[in-house]
Enzyme design. Sequence first.
Site, PDB file in Angstrom:
ATOM      1  N   HIS A  54       0.532  -1.459  -0.241  1.00 13.27           N
ATOM      2  CA  HIS A  54      -0.082   0.268   0.008  1.00 13.27           C
ATOM      3  C   HIS A  54       1.289   0.965   0.227  1.00 13.27           C
ATOM      4  O   HIS A  54       1.566   1.273   0.350  1.00 13.27           O
ATOM      5  CB  HIS A  54      -1.370   0.052   0.952  1.00 13.27           C
ATOM      6  CG  HIS A  54      -0.336  -0.480   2.408  1.00 13.27           C
ATOM      7  ND1 HIS A  54       0.681   0.644   2.977  1.00 13.27           N
ATOM      8  CD2 HIS A  54      -0.504  -1.412   3.359  1.00 13.27           C
ATOM      9  CE1 HIS A  54       1.037   0.016   3.995  1.00 13.27           C
ATOM     10  NE2 HIS A  54       0.595  -0.971   4.551  1.00 13.27           N
TER      11      HIS A  54
HETATM   12  P1  TYD Z   1      -1.367  -3.046   7.657  1.00 11.19           P
HETATM   13  O1  TYD Z   1      -0.889  -1.864   8.172  1.00 11.19           O
HETATM   14  O2  TYD Z   1      -1.980  -3.466   6.867  1.00 11.19           O
HETATM   15  O3  TYD Z   1      -0.462  -3.910   7.516  1.00 11.19           O
HETATM   16  P2  TYD Z   1       1.305  -4.638   6.785  1.00 11.19           P
HETATM   17  O4  TYD Z   1       1.108  -3.442   6.205  1.00 11.19           O
HETATM   18  O5  TYD Z   1       2.195  -3.867   7.600  1.00 11.19           O
HETATM   19  O6  TYD Z   1       0.303  -5.429   5.855  1.00 11.19           O
HETATM   20  O7  TYD Z   1      -2.207  -3.647   8.774  1.00 11.19           O
HETATM   21  C1  TYD Z   1      -2.571  -4.538   9.211  1.00 11.19           C
HETATM   22  C2  TYD Z   1      -4.060  -4.348  10.520  1.00 11.19           C
HETATM   23  O8  TYD Z   1      -3.190  -3.332  11.989  1.00 11.19           O
HETATM   24  C3  TYD Z   1      -4.898  -3.458  10.013  1.00 11.19           C
HETATM   25  O9  TYD Z   1      -5.747  -3.796  10.334  1.00 11.19           O
HETATM   26  C4  TYD Z   1      -4.533  -2.145  10.187  1.00 11.19           C
HETATM   27  C5  TYD Z   1      -4.154  -2.306  11.853  1.00 11.19           C
HETATM   28  N1  TYD Z   1      -3.487  -1.721  12.041  1.00 11.19           N
HETATM   29  C6  TYD Z   1      -3.622  -1.125  13.660  1.00 11.19           C
HETATM   30  O10 TYD Z   1      -4.538  -0.529  14.074  1.00 11.19           O
HETATM   31  N2  TYD Z   1      -2.939   0.829  13.710  1.00 11.19           N
HETATM   32  C7  TYD Z   1      -1.003   0.551  12.924  1.00 11.19           C
HETATM   33  O11 TYD Z   1      -0.298   1.490  13.413  1.00 11.19           O
HETATM   34  C8  TYD Z   1      -0.830  -0.229  12.067  1.00 11.19           C
HETATM   35  C9  TYD Z   1       0.304  -0.077  11.422  1.00 11.19           C
HETATM   36  C10 TYD Z   1      -1.648  -1.035  12.224  1.00 11.19           C
END
Ligand code: TYD
Length: 137
Positions: A54
Amino acid sequence: MKSSLSEVKMVNLPRIEDPRGNLSFIEEENHIPFKIERTYWIYDVPGGQVRGGHAFKEQQELIVALSGSFDVLVDDGKEQKKYSLNRSYYGLYIPAGLWRQMNNFSTNSLAMVLSSTHFSEVDYIRDYSDFLRLTEL
Ligand code: TYD
């Protein structure tokens, strides 16, 4: 929203070498050009899994492989570049507006992310074609 891969920087963090064990540190607005609003970490990644995938509209970040290794792929919509992180004294600075993905995690790797923003789902661009459209604005 226009960011270029040339703004991505590998930051060589301070290293205090000591026979008792080495030490490194990060100061906001010194080693990184932003105030740290949040720190999160990614761990227990099963082999072959991919994280990220993303872009952020506002979030700037510094990614550090505190333990083990993984690759970070950054993409500005035109070009891609791969950075391999495998030392705890290197941080990869990524400005807002770039697509990024993390993969190739080694067993027991630990990825720490320092972020310039609190968590906000509306800051995410999760669709690659939306990202490409935004880079053309
Ligand atoms: P995401 O940033 O999509 O993970 P990655 O990019 O590492 O694959 O986050 C995964 C899930 O965690 C999403 O539902 C949002 C949640 N999240 C939080 O609640 N707080 C945070 O600081 C982060 C980074 C993610």
